[in-house]
Write a protein that holds these residues in place. Structure first.
Motif, PDB file in Angstrom:
ATOM      1  N   LYS A  20       0.809  -1.229   0.000  1.00  0.00           N
ATOM      2  CA  LYS A  20       0.000   0.000   0.000  1.00  0.00           C
ATOM      3  C   LYS A  20       0.837   1.272   0.000  1.00  0.00           C
ATOM      4  CE  LYS A  20      -3.756  -1.543   3.106  1.00  0.00           C
ATOM      5  NZ  LYS A  20      -4.284  -1.142   4.439  1.00  0.00           N
ATOM      6  N   TYR A  21       2.103   1.158   0.395  1.00  0.00           N
ATOM      7  CA  TYR A  21       2.889   2.369   0.687  1.00  0.00           C
ATOM      8  C   TYR A  21       4.131   2.471  -0.184  1.00  0.00           C
ATOM      9  CZ  TYR A  21       0.108   1.444   4.871  1.00  0.00           C
ATOM     10  OH  TYR A  21      -0.913   1.142   5.731  1.00  0.00           O
ATOM     11  N   PRO A  22       4.589   3.715  -0.430  1.00  0.00           N
ATOM     12  CA  PRO A  22       5.843   3.877  -1.164  1.00  0.00           C
ATOM     13  C   PRO A  22       7.049   3.378  -0.372  1.00  0.00           C
ATOM     14  CG  PRO A  22       4.668   5.980  -0.975  1.00  0.00           C
ATOM     15  CD  PRO A  22       3.937   4.995  -0.130  1.00  0.00           C
ATOM     16  N   GLU A  23       6.933   3.356   0.974  1.00  0.00           N
ATOM     17  CA  GLU A  23       8.059   2.877   1.795  1.00  0.00           C
ATOM     18  C   GLU A  23       7.561   1.787   2.738  1.00  0.00           C
ATOM     19  OE1 GLU A  23       9.911   6.210   3.726  1.00  0.00           O
ATOM     20  OE2 GLU A  23      10.275   7.238   1.820  1.00  0.00           O
ATOM     21  N   ARG A  25       8.411   0.764   5.587  1.00  0.00           N
ATOM     22  CA  ARG A  25       8.342   1.099   7.005  1.00  0.00           C
ATOM     23  C   ARG A  25       6.932   1.558   7.414  1.00  0.00           C
ATOM     24  NH1 ARG A  25      12.527   5.092  10.222  1.00  0.00           N
ATOM     25  NH2 ARG A  25      11.580   4.872  12.276  1.00  0.00           N
ATOM     26  N   SER A  26       6.193   2.154   6.464  1.00  0.00           N
ATOM     27  CA  SER A  26       4.846   2.632   6.776  1.00  0.00           C
ATOM     28  C   SER A  26       3.915   1.510   7.217  1.00  0.00           C
ATOM     29  CB  SER A  26       4.251   3.349   5.565  1.00  0.00           C
ATOM     30  OG  SER A  26       4.830   4.628   5.442  1.00  0.00           O
ATOM     31  N   LEU A  28       4.560  -0.592   9.437  1.00  0.00           N
ATOM     32  CA  LEU A  28       4.957  -1.054  10.770  1.00  0.00           C
ATOM     33  C   LEU A  28       3.793  -1.133  11.762  1.00  0.00           C
ATOM     34  CD1 LEU A  28       7.010  -1.955  12.853  1.00  0.00           C
ATOM     35  CD2 LEU A  28       7.671   0.435  13.181  1.00  0.00           C
ATOM     36  N   LEU A  29       2.983  -0.077  11.846  1.00  0.00           N
ATOM     37  CA  LEU A  29       1.908  -0.108  12.848  1.00  0.00           C
ATOM     38  C   LEU A  29       0.931  -1.246  12.574  1.00  0.00           C
ATOM     39  CD1 LEU A  29       3.092   2.817  13.407  1.00  0.00           C
ATOM     40  CD2 LEU A  29       0.820   3.370  14.244  1.00  0.00           C
ATOM     41  N   MET A  30       0.588  -1.423  11.302  1.00  0.00           N
ATOM     42  CA  MET A  30      -0.330  -2.504  10.959  1.00  0.00           C
ATOM     43  C   MET A  30       0.319  -3.863  11.240  1.00  0.00           C
ATOM     44  SD  MET A  30      -3.245  -1.284  10.016  1.00  0.00           S
ATOM     45  CE  MET A  30      -4.086  -2.536   9.062  1.00  0.00           C
ATOM     46  N   HIS A  33      -0.009  -4.656  14.795  1.00  0.00           N
ATOM     47  CA  HIS A  33      -1.386  -5.064  15.108  1.00  0.00           C
ATOM     48  C   HIS A  33      -1.628  -6.526  14.711  1.00  0.00           C
ATOM     49  CE1 HIS A  33      -3.133  -1.392  16.606  1.00  0.00           C
ATOM     50  NE2 HIS A  33      -2.862  -0.699  15.501  1.00  0.00           N
ATOM     51  N   GLU A  60      14.155   0.898  15.869  1.00  0.00           N
ATOM     52  CA  GLU A  60      13.081   1.681  15.232  1.00  0.00           C
ATOM     53  C   GLU A  60      11.722   1.001  15.410  1.00  0.00           C
ATOM     54  OE1 GLU A  60      15.522   4.033  11.750  1.00  0.00           O
ATOM     55  OE2 GLU A  60      15.030   1.928  11.377  1.00  0.00           O
ATOM     56  N   GLU A  63      10.996   1.535  19.478  1.00  0.00           N
ATOM     57  CA  GLU A  63      10.523   2.858  19.903  1.00  0.00           C
ATOM     58  C   GLU A  63       9.049   3.045  19.551  1.00  0.00           C
ATOM     59  OE1 GLU A  63      13.111   5.789  18.187  1.00  0.00           O
ATOM     60  OE2 GLU A  63      12.186   5.674  16.196  1.00  0.00           O
ATOM     61  N   VAL A  64       8.602   2.385  18.505  1.00  0.00           N
ATOM     62  CA  VAL A  64       7.175   2.443  18.165  1.00  0.00           C
ATOM     63  C   VAL A  64       6.357   1.588  19.135  1.00  0.00           C
ATOM     64  CG1 VAL A  64       5.503   1.697  16.402  1.00  0.00           C
ATOM     65  CG2 VAL A  64       7.435   3.145  15.766  1.00  0.00           C
ATOM     66  N   TYR A  68       3.397   3.714  21.603  1.00  0.00           N
ATOM     67  CA  TYR A  68       1.947   3.620  21.409  1.00  0.00           C
ATOM     68  C   TYR A  68       1.300   2.765  22.495  1.00  0.00           C
ATOM     69  CZ  TYR A  68       2.711   5.678  16.814  1.00  0.00           C
ATOM     70  OH  TYR A  68       3.058   6.533  15.797  1.00  0.00           O
TER      71      TYR A  68
ATOM     72  N   TYR B 121      -4.660   8.400   2.191  1.00  0.00           N
ATOM     73  CA  TYR B 121      -4.488   7.459   3.293  1.00  0.00           C
ATOM     74  C   TYR B 121      -5.382   7.916   4.438  1.00  0.00           C
ATOM     75  CZ  TYR B 121      -0.652   5.506   0.671  1.00  0.00           C
ATOM     76  OH  TYR B 121       0.089   4.896  -0.320  1.00  0.00           O
ATOM     77  N   ALA B 167      -2.451   3.515  16.899  1.00  0.00           N
ATOM     78  CA  ALA B 167      -2.285   2.547  17.986  1.00  0.00           C
ATOM     79  C   ALA B 167      -2.430   3.208  19.358  1.00  0.00           C
ATOM     80  CB  ALA B 167      -0.949   1.822  17.864  1.00  0.00           C
ATOM     81  N   ALA B 182       2.085   7.640  10.217  1.00  0.00           N
ATOM     82  CA  ALA B 182       1.775   6.927   8.972  1.00  0.00           C
ATOM     83  C   ALA B 182       3.046   6.466   8.269  1.00  0.00           C
ATOM     84  CB  ALA B 182       0.957   7.824   8.046  1.00  0.00           C
ATOM     85  N   GLU B 183       4.155   7.092   8.599  1.00  0.00           N
ATOM     86  CA  GLU B 183       5.436   6.637   8.036  1.00  0.00           C
ATOM     87  C   GLU B 183       6.051   5.515   8.866  1.00  0.00           C
ATOM     88  OE1 GLU B 183       8.002   9.998   7.468  1.00  0.00           O
ATOM     89  OE2 GLU B 183       6.700  10.898   5.944  1.00  0.00           O
TER      90      GLU B 183
END
Lengths: 159, 427
Positions: A20-23, A25-26, A28-30, A33, A60, A63-64, A68, B121, B167, B182-183
């Motif tokens: 879905k993303y150009p990078e 790393r985006s 990561l949150l999903m 989950h 990296e 830290e996320v 959260y 997005y 989150a 988002a990044e």
């Protein structure tokens, strides 16, 4: 305890998400989950594997995970009961709800029952102010209009 | 006075279903915009409507779009749609996401055409599980129908919409915090300039718009700017979704014109104060906005009127408190929230939110002094206009707002050494 691995199906879901993303790393949150939905928390060993999948450094990811509130680095109960205690829920008796659950399970927020079945968490505004008190178990759909006098029903629903 | 709603479906209608949404003319405005209108015309129409963003700041949406570079530049442009909705008292975007997701998608398709975006997005707060799944299903329906993807509505300019989840961090509702998140990073807001229109998602030009704002855009393009301007007030046009919570008989989300009085919202729509009790205090637009007292209940809920009343419209999330509620305690609960949510980058905010919470907790339990009241005012002064983002300002407005509006009650806590309201809710 054997080292946990990210399952093939979660790897597959992460690979789909990355598209879905150009990078990468985006995603990561999903990705976190997906992992948490499967194993309940995101331990450091798993964090390293996520970092590898997304081409970033383990710190990296960490830290996320620690920034959260929804992610847990350490195990929580299989049913992690999250009670909103912010203003609208407080006005509707959130404190009495927390205390009622504490009394029934014999644990305080941040603790887990001995059998690993339950834990309690106080959370900040779930965006369900019109149906306070709001409770969320893990990341399931909300349980709304919770009343301190009907907690036995609530715990029965959670199972 | 009856107002025909246009953001939320009537009872019994299921607009999550694409066919049902198309039967009421859904996606025709997007099709027309894409085929018959130049991007500048779309921006003009939205400017002309007077639409102001519904995420809290109330900035002109058309003007925001005009900051974006002309299409065809070296980098792609993006829309970051803010569905992080975490401001306590605010629960209205969830209504659109769960009940009318195609209206949002149609708004995004129109916005995508206006600014030449490659994709949108939609960042949905992590806890909104139902909203996320509902929107994701609607996006898939729209793709299958050919409204999104490689050739949306048959034109040679790819545009797609993606749903993603946060989150649990309030700060990710701040536009640059959301972009960082988002990044795949911590949601710590960025310094501006550069603004997102220059350097946003992945360093590309990005416009950040709230979920409800995009739903408004679809409605404006469907029925015209001149129709939109007949609703609401001259500088606060259109309907909005007021969320009403706290001590009222019928809490919920009410779609009403901007400029509706607080009295009408509370007493006619939300059924009045619960159990016939007396009204005491109202937070008008999410907990960041300074509280109002009962005597101010005739204020109109629009940007200008609330500014004159010493507060702001914010998100339109109205929290009602009756005569039993302790104002020191309400301020304490809100201060606890800001302390928890400060991202910690800026000293004033990291330390100030902690100070507020400690001081207010002390006052709430009857341990406070008159000096503590002066300290709250002073700390608030250090926190406003000093930091990377407005969380610090919001925390200051909330705490000093309660103190200024209800000072005698704060002083009573000090004098009596306890809370003088034994029936109050608990923190």
């Amino acid at each position: 305890m054997s080292a946990l691995e990210i399952s093939p199906s979660v790897r597959e879901a992460i690979a789909e998400e990355v598209k879905k993303y150009p990078e990468p790393r985006s995603a990561l949150l999903m990705a976190l989950h997906f992992i948490q939905a499967e194993i309940g928390h995101v331990p450091v060993g798993i964090q390293r594997q996520v970092a590898e999948l997304l081409g970033i450094r383990p710190i990296e990811v960490r830290e996320v995970v620690t920034f959260y509130p929804m992610y847990h680095e350490h195990p929580v109960g299989r049913a992690n009961i999250r009670v909103c205690v912010n203003i609208a829920c407080a006005l509707a008796g959130a404190r009495e709800v927390v205390e009622g659950i504490e009394a029934r399970l014999g644990i305080r927020p941040g603790e887990r029952t001995a059998d690993g079945a339950y834990s309690i968490e106080e959370v900040q505004c779930l965006g369900s102010c019109g149906t306070a008190v709001c409770v969320q178990v893990n990341n399931d759909p909300y349980i709304e209009n919770v009343r301190p006098e009907r907690l036995d029903d609530l715990l029965q629903t959670i199972g | 006075m009856a107002h025909e709603p246009y953001l939320l479906p009537p009872p019994g209608a299921d607009w999550r279903n694409l066919e049902a949404y198309r039967q009421i003319g859904g996606y025709e405005a997007a099709r027309r915009a894409v085929h018959e209108m130049a991007p500048e015309q779309v921006i003009e129409e939205v400017k002309e409507s007077g639409l102001r963003g519904r995420g809290g700041a109330g900035f002109s949406t058309g003007q925001k779009w005009s900051f974006m570079p002309k299409p065809g530049g070296p980098k792609p442009s993006y829309i970051a749609c803010n569905g992080d909705e975490s401001e306590p008292g605010t629960f209205k975007d969830r209504q659109i996401l769960e009940r009318n997701p195609h209206l949002l998608i149609e708004g995004l398709a129109i916005a995508g055409h206006a600014i030449g975006a490659r994709a949108a997005y939609v960042y949905i707060r992590g806890e909104y599980t139902t909203a996320f799944h509902t929107l994701s299903a609607a996006i898939q329906q729209a793709r299958d129908a050919g409204f999104l993807g490689e050739r949306p509505f048959g034109i040679e300019r790819p545009f797609d919409v993606y749903a993603m989840r946060g989150a649990g961090a309030y700060i990710c509702g701040e536009e640059t915090g959301m972009i960082e998140s988002a990044e795949g990073k911590k949601g710590q807001p960025r310094k501006r300039p550069p603004f997102p229109a220059v350097y946003g998602l992945w360093g590309c030009p990005t416009t950040v718009n709230n979920v409800e704002t995009m739903a408004q855009v679809a409605s404006i393009l469907r029925r015209g700017a001149s129709w939109f301007k007949t609703l609401g007030m001259p500088t606060s046009t259109g309907h909005t979704l007021f969320g009403v919570s706290g001590h009222v008989e019928r809490p919920g989300v009410y779609e009403l014109p901007l400029g509706t009085t607080l009295r009408e919202i509370i007493y006619e729509h939300a059924g009045g104060v619960r159990d016939g009790r007396a009204l005491k205090a109202i937070i008008p637009g999410g907990v960041s906005m300074p509280v109002l007292s009962a005597e101010q209940v005739d204020v109109r809920m629009d940007h200008e009127s609330l500014k004159q009343a010493g507060t702001l419209l914010g998100t339109g999330g109205i929290v009602v408190m009756d005569e039993t509620a302790c104002m020191v305690r309400a301020a304490t609960v809100i201060a606890r929230f800001f302390r928890h949510e400060s991202c910690g980058q800026c000293t004033q905010c990291r330390e100030g939110t902690g100070w507020f919470h400690k001081l207010l907790k002390r006052l709430d339990t009857g341990q406070g002094t008159m000096d503590d009241l002066a300290t709250i005012d002073r700390v608030g002064g250090y926190m406003e206009g000093q930091t990377i983002c407005a969380l610090s300002d919001a925390a200051a407005w909330a705490a000093t707002g309660f103190l200024r509006r209800f000072r005698p009650e704060f002083e009573a806590h000090v004098r009596e050494g306890r809370c003088p309201l034994p029936e109050s809710f608990r923190p």
